[in-house]
Design an enzyme around this catalytic site. Structure first.
Site, short mmCIF file in Angstrom:
data_model
loop_
_atom_site.label_atom_id
_atom_site.label_comp_id
_atom_site.label_asym_id
_atom_site.label_seq_id
_atom_site.Cartn_x
_atom_site.Cartn_y
_atom_site.Cartn_z
N ASP A 76 0.80 -1.22 0.00
CA ASP A 76 0.00 0.00 0.00
C ASP A 76 0.83 1.27 0.00
O ASP A 76 0.43 2.28 -0.55
CB ASP A 76 -1.01 0.01 1.15
CG ASP A 76 -0.41 -0.34 2.50
OD1 ASP A 76 0.82 -0.48 2.60
OD2 ASP A 76 -1.19 -0.47 3.47
N ASP A 486 3.38 0.46 13.22
CA ASP A 486 2.65 -0.81 13.21
C ASP A 486 3.29 -1.93 14.02
O ASP A 486 2.59 -2.68 14.69
CB ASP A 486 2.42 -1.34 11.78
CG ASP A 486 1.37 -0.54 11.04
OD1 ASP A 486 0.79 0.37 11.64
OD2 ASP A 486 1.15 -0.82 9.86
#
Length: 892
Positions: A76, A486
């Site tokens: 992404d 993350d």
């Protein structure tokens, strides 16, 4: 469960990219005189990743249908990759994307040409709202992604937008490969190229541009974007070689009108009759042998949301729709997305429950075209479950997250955000699927059908997709510590190996900053975000183990943090409240005065009571350990908050500051008086990071590294002469989009630099010039220290035949040193094999360690440290005596 990837990217962009990179990408021509002082690519660098393996969302995997073992993956925010069968690794393909085009590292779709396997296409662009100021593009390659040509589009694409796991939006006609289709978001419709992607035009008669938005009320434009046209699928059986395929299916983000078809090669289009409504069609995969179009539906666009879903089969010959869902609608709490068929065994179809966050994702398999299904796992008696698979994550052990979940959860998980699922079209035993953290795969898939267990392993080596927020390279211990989005961050003791675990206790979803004590590198602090729990953690063993600190009232996020040079105190600027300071390890905090909330904080690297801050154009100084700050009178600094600064190790008050924006002050500044005044370096037009590394041979100052624009060129630059001249050390093939978050050299290895990226992980470079020298010079100060001294000698690690030790030399007298030379003898024949932060000689048992240029000045009451590795046999007794020149030092 990592649901924060979107926040990582968005917040990084909002706070970093949008401020730190040109918001409008407008160039500035200030300080053009730099060009005469810049040597472009004068040094040859080798670039690699500090291995983490994965770390981010892989929403698409594409196998070529003509050539065996040719596969691609899209990420992404981190570019695209090609599978390398011989090494079982992924090769990055978009590292050439530069600073101004950083959005083109987001890949919304990939297409591999099944007529000419050398050709591959990527639709690129990260955001469709104002966060990405540039339009999207279609990149085309005739050499499998080794090189690219680009066609700009008149609209934006969203590789990191909601719905990015749907697709593929880009497709090549399998019969006439000069024809491609692209589904656009934002109401821009369906687009077509008839010249192999060189030019594009809108298919104006396509009847539906989509209408689904994740959240129409979102004023940022992120969740309120129309997700548009989401996939294109050709029925290859309706064409012949060289002639355009007649039947094309297109998926639209419209719950009432999700599937359209053309039967005349795109001349006309119509809604497919009888189709189900109330759901979005995430994928449409056609089995031309059996004449079935399979569709995976969800009530939401994903990749995070989705509470209900269905699987349907459409018979292309008869127009019959059949609900083939493996479970009743009432029993779904997830949507379906991952969808694939076995090209070797028509009738075999698989799908994923992509939004089944708890207790795990689910994978379904049918060998009778969806008539009956089996599951990858099922309950025996709740909460116990039986798995058809075993998982081996030994190559990426951090995928367990050091978790100890209660059943029915397991660790490692089968996955989450599993929108990419593909069976190798040439090998029924090989399947790959993408998750929010890695690519998993198996090579004995057909054991599923025989009732025995198949093995799932990470198939992700070479694919690095972390967003890097901060980096540190201490003078001893691990060479690299990282703060990541993350997955928190890692301690790398070997750059070529995947660390066994990310930072834990606590495990921040995103780490926002870290620091170590310059003269006591075993003391490390990190800060980050966590849904519930503390936002700060400390280590006393160089980041190997951690314990949580306490939060002051009001803390909502990590912010930035600074450790005193000796580790005795800390200053923290968290999100949600003002700047705080503490002595010890944060059991209690007090508010700092004189500095605004949200300031970036750093420490002086020589004086443990001096800290610095910056906010909105003002530099702040504290000389009492962070209790009070005073605004500097320095002017001309960047007015915004896109600034990163650092103090030079070993020298009090030596501060470098980088940052700014094209519409104001933007560059690199230097202070030698602790921030009381700054001098802007001429010729540095823009700079966003600053870091220090080992000095070049003969240089009297540490090497500088920066991500900057110098001499009209954007790149990674190095200076060995205090910024008087610069060398660009990367090249156009190695740019990695945005590199503005952090940079640091290695204090032990000349020329080594660690570079942050926003989606390509931690990149490090090694110079071909072992000794160094970009034109700088100088001589080391003559070691003539006077006064008392003390030495602490500590063996930090020992193994058969080898050991590592740290030495701290303290100036306990009343006069500053302008250089030093420390001598000792080994009693059992120990030999030094490598020493850092000092120069050394050894003759027999006698060793002399001498300062390097940057750490020769040692103020009274201050210390300097160095470390080494050595060999031993028999016993490893520590030296009994140390001498500073002609003086004996106290030993502890």
């Amino acid at each position: 469960m990592r649901r924060t990837r979107i926040l990582t990217a968005v917040l990084a962009l909002a706070a970093g990219l949008l401020a730190g990179t040109p918001p409008a990408l407008a160039a500035t021509d200030a300080s053009k005189q730099a060009s005469k002082d810049v040597s472009i690519a004068a040094d040859t660098y080798t670039w690699k990743n500090a291995r983490i393996d994965g770390g981010g969302f892989v929403p698409g995997i594409v196998f070529n249908r003509k050539e065996k073992n040719l596969a691609y993956a899209r990420t992404d925010i981190g570019g695209a990759y090609r599978w390398q069968e011989s090494s079982r690794t992924w090769t990055p393909l978009l590292d050439s994307v530069g600073w101004d085009d950083w959005g083109h590292t987001g890949v919304v779709s990939l297409a591999s040409d099944s007529v000419d396997p050398d050709r591959v296409y990527a639709a690129v662009g990260t955001y469709t709202n104002g966060w990405d100021p540039k339009n999207g593009a279609v990149m085309r390659s005739a050499d499998r992604g080794a090189s690219w040509q680009k066609t700009g589009l008149p609209f934006k694409l969203g590789g990191n937008m909601p719905g990015r796991g749907m697709g593929e939006r880009l497709a090549v006609d399998p019969n006439r490969n000069s024809v491609l289709y692209l589904g656009a978001p934002s109401g821009k419709g369906l687009w077509r190229s008839t010249d192999s992607g060189v030019t594009w035009s809108q298919v104006t008669n396509f009847p539906n541009v989509g209408n689904y938005m994740q959240d129409p009320s979102d004023t940022s434009g992120y969740a309120s974007d129309n997700q548009g046209i989401v996939w294109v699928t050709f029925d290859e059986s309706t064409g012949t070689s060289g002639n355009a395929t007649k039947t094309i299916y297109v998926g639209v983000a419209d719950k009432d009108n999700a599937v359209y078809r053309s039967t005349d090669a795109g001349a006309t289009w119509s809604r497919v009759a009888g189709q189900p409504t109330g759901y979005l069609a995430h994928k449409g995969v056609l089995d031309a042998t059996n004449g079935y179009l399979y569709l995976a539906y969800s009530d939401k666009g994903g990749p995070y949301d989705g509470g209900k879903g269905r699987l349907w089969r459409y018979a292309t010959a008869t127009g019959t729709w059949t609900d083939i869902s493996p479970v009743a609608e009432a029993d779904t709490y997830y949507g379906f997305a991952g969808l694939t068929v076995d090209r070797q065994k028509p009738g075999t179809v698989m799908a994923t429950a992509y939004s089944s966050w708890w207790p795990d994702t689910q994978i379904f398999r049918s060998t009778d075209s969806g008539g009956t299904w089996t599951k990858a796992w099922d309950y025996t008696s709740y909460p116990s479950r039986a798995n058809r698979y075993t998982m081996d994550v030994s190559s990426s052990p951090w995928l367990t997250w050091a978790a100890n979940p209660s059943p029915p959860e397991q660790t490692p998980k089968l996955g989450w955000m599993t929108e990419a699922l593909e069976i190798d079209p040439f090998n029924s035993n090989r399947m790959m699927y993408g998750t929010g953290a890695t690519v998993y795969g198996t090579e004995d898939l057909t054991k599923w059908d025989s009732g025995s267990q198949f093995t799932i392993r990470p198939m992700v080596q070479g694919l690095e997709e972390t967003a890097v927020n901060d980096l540190a390279s201490p003078p001893s211990g691990a060479p690299l510590l990282s703060a990541l989005g993350d997955i928190g961050g890692f301690r790398h003791t070997d750059l070529a190996k995947v660390p066994s675990m990310m930072f834990t206790q606590p495990n921040f979803t995103t780490s926002t900053g870290l620091d170590f004590a310059e003269t006591n590198p075993d003391t490390v602090v990190r800060v980050g975000n966590l849904d519930s729990g503390p936002h700060i953690a400390f280590s006393t063993d160089n980041g190997a183990n951690w314990f949580a600190g306490s939060d002051p009232s009001g803390v909502s996020g990590g912010g930035t943090v600074a450790a005193a040079s000796d580790g005795s105190r800390f200053v923290w600027s968290p999100a949600g409240t003002g700047v705080q300071y503490t002595t010890g390890f944060g059991s209690s905090w007090q508010a700092s005065s004189g500095i605004p909330a949200g300031a970036v904080v750093e420490s002086d690297r020589a004086d443990p009571k001096t800290f610095y801050g910056f906010k909105s154009g003002k530099f702040y100084i504290s000389s009492d350990g962070g209790a009070t700050f005073t605004a500097s009178s320095a002017t001309g600094l960047p007015s915004g908050d896109s600034v990163r600064f650092k103090a030079l190790p070993g020298v009090k008050g030596d501060v470098w500051l980088a940052g700014g924006a094209p519409d104001g002050a933007y560059g690199l500044w230097h202070s030698t008086d602790g921030g009381a005044s700054f001098t802007r370096l001429p010729g540095v037009e823009q700079a966003d990071t600053i870091g220090f590394g080992k000095a070049a041979t003969g240089a009297s100052y540490q090497t500088l590294y920066t991500s900057a624009k110098i001499g009209g060129v954007r790149g990674i630059f190095r200076s060995t002469d205090k910024g008087a001249s610069w060398t660009r050390i990367n090249d156009d093939a190695h740019q990695w989009g945005w590199t503005g978050a952090a940079i640091t050299g290695d204090p032990r290895v000349y020329g080594r630099v660690y570079v942050s990226t926003n989606g390509r992980g931690v990149v490090y470079g090694d110079s071909s010039d072992a000794g160094g020298g970009d034109g700088g010079g100088g001589t080391d100060p003559t070691p003539t220290p006077t006064g008392a001294c003390a030495v602490t000698y500590k063996v930090t690690n020992q193994w058969s035949g080898g050991f590592q030790a740290d030495v701290r030399l303290s100036n306990t007298g009343s006069t500053a040193w302008s250089g030093w030379s420390l001598g000792w003898s080994f009693a059992e024949g120990q030999r030094i094999t490598q020493l850092w932060n000092a120069e050394h000689t050894q003759s027999g048992s006698a060793v002399t360690a001498k300062n390097v240029g940057w750490n020769g000045n040692v103020a009274a009451g201050s210390s300097v440290s160095f470390g080494f590795t050595g060999s031993w046999s028999g016993t490893n007794t520590r030296p009994a005596a140390f001498r500073l020149g002609d003086q004996s030092c106290t030993v502890s």
